[in-house]
Design a protein around this motif. Sequence first.
Motif, PDB file in Angstrom:
ATOM      1  N   MET A  79       0.800  -1.221   0.000  1.00  0.00           N
ATOM      2  CA  MET A  79       0.000   0.000   0.000  1.00  0.00           C
ATOM      3  C   MET A  79       0.837   1.277   0.000  1.00  0.00           C
ATOM      4  O   MET A  79       0.290   2.378   0.085  1.00  0.00           O
ATOM      5  CB  MET A  79      -0.947   0.014   1.211  1.00  0.00           C
ATOM      6  N   LYS A  80       2.150   1.140  -0.122  1.00  0.00           N
ATOM      7  CA  LYS A  80       2.986   2.334  -0.131  1.00  0.00           C
ATOM      8  C   LYS A  80       2.694   3.190  -1.357  1.00  0.00           C
ATOM      9  O   LYS A  80       2.481   2.677  -2.459  1.00  0.00           O
ATOM     10  CB  LYS A  80       4.471   1.944  -0.132  1.00  0.00           C
ATOM     11  N   GLY A  81       2.690   4.505  -1.166  1.00  0.00           N
ATOM     12  CA  GLY A  81       2.528   5.425  -2.274  1.00  0.00           C
ATOM     13  C   GLY A  81       3.864   5.806  -2.877  1.00  0.00           C
ATOM     14  O   GLY A  81       4.884   5.148  -2.661  1.00  0.00           O
ATOM     15  N   GLU A  82       3.874   6.931  -3.626  1.00  0.00           N
ATOM     16  CA  GLU A  82       5.082   7.407  -4.296  1.00  0.00           C
ATOM     17  C   GLU A  82       5.350   8.852  -3.870  1.00  0.00           C
ATOM     18  O   GLU A  82       4.440   9.564  -3.454  1.00  0.00           O
ATOM     19  CB  GLU A  82       4.905   7.317  -5.812  1.00  0.00           C
ATOM     20  N   TYR A  83       6.607   9.273  -4.009  1.00  0.00           N
ATOM     21  CA  TYR A  83       6.974  10.623  -3.558  1.00  0.00           C
ATOM     22  C   TYR A  83       7.994  11.208  -4.530  1.00  0.00           C
ATOM     23  O   TYR A  83       8.961  10.547  -4.913  1.00  0.00           O
ATOM     24  CB  TYR A  83       7.577  10.565  -2.150  1.00  0.00           C
ATOM     25  N   THR A  84       7.750  12.455  -4.915  1.00  0.00           N
ATOM     26  CA  THR A  84       8.715  13.181  -5.738  1.00  0.00           C
ATOM     27  C   THR A  84       9.040  14.504  -5.050  1.00  0.00           C
ATOM     28  O   THR A  84       8.149  15.347  -4.854  1.00  0.00           O
ATOM     29  CB  THR A  84       8.157  13.453  -7.151  1.00  0.00           C
ATOM     30  N   GLU A  85      10.297  14.679  -4.697  1.00  0.00           N
ATOM     31  CA  GLU A  85      10.743  15.938  -4.111  1.00  0.00           C
ATOM     32  C   GLU A  85      11.148  16.893  -5.232  1.00  0.00           C
ATOM     33  O   GLU A  85      11.813  16.502  -6.199  1.00  0.00           O
ATOM     34  CB  GLU A  85      11.936  15.680  -3.186  1.00  0.00           C
ATOM     35  N   GLY A  86      10.734  18.150  -5.117  1.00  0.00           N
ATOM     36  CA  GLY A  86      11.136  19.151  -6.090  1.00  0.00           C
ATOM     37  C   GLY A  86      10.504  18.957  -7.453  1.00  0.00           C
ATOM     38  O   GLY A  86      11.152  19.176  -8.481  1.00  0.00           O
ATOM     39  N   ALA A  87       9.254  18.564  -7.485  1.00  0.00           N
ATOM     40  CA  ALA A  87       8.564  18.415  -8.769  1.00  0.00           C
ATOM     41  C   ALA A  87       8.402  19.761  -9.470  1.00  0.00           C
ATOM     42  O   ALA A  87       8.246  19.841 -10.687  1.00  0.00           O
ATOM     43  CB  ALA A  87       7.192  17.771  -8.566  1.00  0.00           C
ATOM     44  N   GLY A  88       8.426  20.834  -8.698  1.00  0.00           N
ATOM     45  CA  GLY A  88       8.391  22.201  -9.200  1.00  0.00           C
ATOM     46  C   GLY A  88       9.134  23.069  -8.205  1.00  0.00           C
ATOM     47  O   GLY A  88       9.685  22.565  -7.207  1.00  0.00           O
ATOM     48  N   PRO A  89       9.167  24.384  -8.416  1.00  0.00           N
ATOM     49  CA  PRO A  89       9.877  25.265  -7.473  1.00  0.00           C
ATOM     50  C   PRO A  89       9.284  25.175  -6.069  1.00  0.00           C
ATOM     51  O   PRO A  89       8.191  25.665  -5.794  1.00  0.00           O
ATOM     52  CB  PRO A  89       9.668  26.658  -8.085  1.00  0.00           C
ATOM     53  N   GLY A  90       9.993  24.489  -5.185  1.00  0.00           N
ATOM     54  CA  GLY A  90       9.528  24.327  -3.815  1.00  0.00           C
ATOM     55  C   GLY A  90       8.309  23.433  -3.671  1.00  0.00           C
ATOM     56  O   GLY A  90       7.637  23.467  -2.638  1.00  0.00           O
ATOM     57  N   ILE A  91       8.017  22.627  -4.709  1.00  0.00           N
ATOM     58  CA  ILE A  91       6.803  21.806  -4.722  1.00  0.00           C
ATOM     59  C   ILE A  91       7.169  20.325  -4.667  1.00  0.00           C
ATOM     60  O   ILE A  91       8.027  19.852  -5.418  1.00  0.00           O
ATOM     61  CB  ILE A  91       5.960  22.085  -5.975  1.00  0.00           C
ATOM     62  N   ASP A  92       6.538  19.610  -3.758  1.00  0.00           N
ATOM     63  CA  ASP A  92       6.676  18.153  -3.661  1.00  0.00           C
ATOM     64  C   ASP A  92       5.332  17.517  -3.989  1.00  0.00           C
ATOM     65  O   ASP A  92       4.271  18.077  -3.689  1.00  0.00           O
ATOM     66  CB  ASP A  92       7.098  17.736  -2.253  1.00  0.00           C
ATOM     67  N   VAL A  93       5.385  16.334  -4.594  1.00  0.00           N
ATOM     68  CA  VAL A  93       4.169  15.603  -4.962  1.00  0.00           C
ATOM     69  C   VAL A  93       4.268  14.193  -4.387  1.00  0.00           C
ATOM     70  O   VAL A  93       5.304  13.539  -4.522  1.00  0.00           O
ATOM     71  CB  VAL A  93       3.977  15.533  -6.486  1.00  0.00           C
ATOM     72  N   TYR A  94       3.214  13.766  -3.729  1.00  0.00           N
ATOM     73  CA  TYR A  94       3.196  12.387  -3.244  1.00  0.00           C
ATOM     74  C   TYR A  94       1.793  11.799  -3.368  1.00  0.00           C
ATOM     75  O   TYR A  94       0.808  12.516  -3.562  1.00  0.00           O
ATOM     76  CB  TYR A  94       3.713  12.286  -1.810  1.00  0.00           C
ATOM     77  N   SER A  95       1.722  10.469  -3.293  1.00  0.00           N
ATOM     78  CA  SER A  95       0.434   9.773  -3.384  1.00  0.00           C
ATOM     79  C   SER A  95       0.296   8.808  -2.230  1.00  0.00           C
ATOM     80  O   SER A  95       1.292   8.356  -1.654  1.00  0.00           O
ATOM     81  CB  SER A  95       0.317   9.020  -4.710  1.00  0.00           C
ATOM     82  N   MET A  96      -0.925   8.504  -1.891  1.00  0.00           N
ATOM     83  CA  MET A  96      -1.210   7.537  -0.824  1.00  0.00           C
ATOM     84  C   MET A  96      -2.397   6.672  -1.229  1.00  0.00           C
ATOM     85  O   MET A  96      -3.316   7.145  -1.904  1.00  0.00           O
ATOM     86  CB  MET A  96      -1.494   8.255   0.497  1.00  0.00           C
ATOM     87  N   ARG A  97      -2.333   5.419  -0.840  1.00  0.00           N
ATOM     88  CA  ARG A  97      -3.446   4.501  -1.088  1.00  0.00           C
ATOM     89  C   ARG A  97      -4.332   4.447   0.147  1.00  0.00           C
ATOM     90  O   ARG A  97      -3.847   4.224   1.253  1.00  0.00           O
ATOM     91  CB  ARG A  97      -2.949   3.099  -1.436  1.00  0.00           C
ATOM     92  N   GLN A  98      -5.636   4.616  -0.049  1.00  0.00           N
ATOM     93  CA  GLN A  98      -6.574   4.587   1.056  1.00  0.00           C
ATOM     94  C   GLN A  98      -7.706   3.611   0.751  1.00  0.00           C
ATOM     95  O   GLN A  98      -8.099   3.443  -0.409  1.00  0.00           O
ATOM     96  CB  GLN A  98      -7.151   5.987   1.296  1.00  0.00           C
ATOM     97  N   PRO A  99      -8.240   2.942   1.780  1.00  0.00           N
ATOM     98  CA  PRO A  99      -9.338   1.990   1.556  1.00  0.00           C
ATOM     99  C   PRO A  99     -10.602   2.683   1.059  1.00  0.00           C
ATOM    100  O   PRO A  99     -10.783   3.892   1.256  1.00  0.00           O
ATOM    101  CB  PRO A  99      -9.546   1.359   2.924  1.00  0.00           C
ATOM    102  N   LEU A 100     -11.472   1.900   0.438  1.00  0.00           N
ATOM    103  CA  LEU A 100     -12.723   2.439  -0.100  1.00  0.00           C
ATOM    104  C   LEU A 100     -13.778   2.615   0.973  1.00  0.00           C
ATOM    105  O   LEU A 100     -14.610   3.513   0.895  1.00  0.00           O
ATOM    106  CB  LEU A 100     -13.263   1.509  -1.188  1.00  0.00           C
ATOM    107  N   GLY A 101     -13.794   1.710   1.964  1.00  0.00           N
ATOM    108  CA  GLY A 101     -14.827   1.718   2.996  1.00  0.00           C
ATOM    109  C   GLY A 101     -15.423   0.332   3.150  1.00  0.00           C
ATOM    110  O   GLY A 101     -14.729  -0.616   3.508  1.00  0.00           O
ATOM    111  N   VAL A 102     -16.706   0.194   2.884  1.00  0.00           N
ATOM    112  CA  VAL A 102     -17.380  -1.110   2.928  1.00  0.00           C
ATOM    113  C   VAL A 102     -17.447  -1.652   1.503  1.00  0.00           C
ATOM    114  O   VAL A 102     -17.918  -0.973   0.587  1.00  0.00           O
ATOM    115  CB  VAL A 102     -18.802  -0.995   3.515  1.00  0.00           C
ATOM    116  N   VAL A 103     -16.963  -2.876   1.309  1.00  0.00           N
ATOM    117  CA  VAL A 103     -16.979  -3.525  -0.003  1.00  0.00           C
ATOM    118  C   VAL A 103     -17.619  -4.902   0.152  1.00  0.00           C
ATOM    119  O   VAL A 103     -17.793  -5.402   1.272  1.00  0.00           O
ATOM    120  CB  VAL A 103     -15.561  -3.632  -0.588  1.00  0.00           C
ATOM    121  N   ALA A 104     -17.954  -5.534  -0.977  1.00  0.00           N
ATOM    122  CA  ALA A 104     -18.681  -6.806  -0.913  1.00  0.00           C
ATOM    123  C   ALA A 104     -18.154  -7.787  -1.940  1.00  0.00           C
ATOM    124  O   ALA A 104     -17.624  -7.403  -2.986  1.00  0.00           O
ATOM    125  CB  ALA A 104     -20.174  -6.579  -1.127  1.00  0.00           C
ATOM    126  N   GLY A 105     -18.335  -9.070  -1.631  1.00  0.00           N
ATOM    127  CA  GLY A 105     -17.982 -10.141  -2.550  1.00  0.00           C
ATOM    128  C   GLY A 105     -19.109 -11.149  -2.664  1.00  0.00           C
ATOM    129  O   GLY A 105     -19.742 -11.505  -1.669  1.00  0.00           O
TER     130      GLY A 105
END
Length: 498
Positions: free
Chosen positions: A118-144
């Motif tokens: 579930m690890k996300g990704e991280y980019t330091e310095g994607a722009g001037p003083g800008i960092d970008v990162y992502s995170m995975r989060q659960p949906l909530g209630v799911v069914a099968g």
Amino acid sequence: MRRISHFIDGAAVSEPGRLGDVYAPTIGEVQAQVELAEVGMLDRAVASAKAAQVGWAATNPQRRARVMFAYKALIEQHMDELAELLSSEHGKVVSDAKGDVQRGLEVVEFACGVPHLMKGEYTEGAGPGIDVYSMRQPLGVVAGITPFNFPAMIPLWMSSVAIACGNAFILKPSERDPSVPVRLAELMIEAGLPKGVLNVVHGDKVIVDAICDHPDIKAVSFVGSSDIANYVYQRAAANGKRAQCMGGAKNHGIVLPDADLDQTVADMLGAAYGSAGERCMALPVVVPVGEQTAETLRAKLIEGIETLKVGVSTDADAHYGPVVSAQHKARIEDYIQMAVDEGSELVVDGRGFSLQGYEDGYFLAPTFLDRVTPDMKSYQEEIFGPVLQMVRAETFEEAVNLATQHQYGNGVALFTRNGDAARRFASTVEVGMVGINVPIPVPVAYHSFGGWKRSGFGDMDQYGMDGIRFYTRLKKVTQRWPSGGSVVDQSFVIPTMK
């Protein structure tokens, strides 16, 4: 008579109402009754799941993984119990039932790695003083919604990945063999899962529709027939849900002239007749290339079929047991007659088989049909029984086209010693799962399972990384921390990295 209740908030829950019969396929008698829920019971399960999911999602992934490790150990500890219970309701022999549990257990093992997955990704310095990162989060209630043919494996495929990712899970298992899914839920609670995170609701179309319609259920996973898979996919998607719906199959085993025919026959017998053919990854169609290959293969298949033993699920020497129900047995027999009426050659007829002392059981001996052609309805549709059909092809290209042009695109296997042919085959055949000298090409747990065409509806497959993606949402964060108090620039155009 034993009564199988729902499992909600960590305990058995009953209500008066409709009941379904659970048969013992070996003897053809009702052994239990399962409660068939109305919509109110699903509402109760979803409410429990929704309340429990918040705290479970806030539990760090390492602690969620510890529950999965404990769950794995408990399944291993109770393997014999689970396999025997599964066999008693499904009919498959105990050794095959253990395989059913084991293939599901391997996905539990995969889910133990959720802190990394579930690890996300991280980019330091994607722009001037800008960092970008992502995170995975659960949906909530799911069914099968799971089928009768793998009452342990497929619930484990779905629930272990969904729960490890931080979701709460509602399971609607097949009403034909519902006991193992309930027992698995009990073991997960024993492993330390908070009550309410996993609930089991038994039912029929009433509950299937309610799952597709419920506003608090964010995603639906389904395995079953293609018509129902398409129905569930369309209905769930129309209600704004994610859906992954796996359907039927008509898997081909293509045999080239250079194949090791003795090994091929051994593989084909197990893949065609194992579990009485009640597998979406069975190989019910064999396609020999060339007349000499066909005649040699035919003779060896007949010889091999004569050695197969049909028996009760507890018979350690039996290769397979009964089919799941009297209705399904009659359906298979109808398809055999259809194939004969269409002009197939009935080489071995498995109808009329009776096992001494178990005359009321749902047994069918192996059936083998030759000179089947692509225009036959019995070839075009899924029989889902101990029936092997031979379609002869003159060339490699013709054989590949048979699998490519079929309405189903679940699995296919090629038997050959020719590496170039195998490479071309794997690259060009339009089927989702390919085996090269592997008769049942079910991917391992850290890859993903899924077919093409009418074998799969939706964009993501079961388990593996696709399972992680299906049960999570990716949140993307773009951040800047200005160091001064004044505005550096002002822009009214879309930000770019130019």
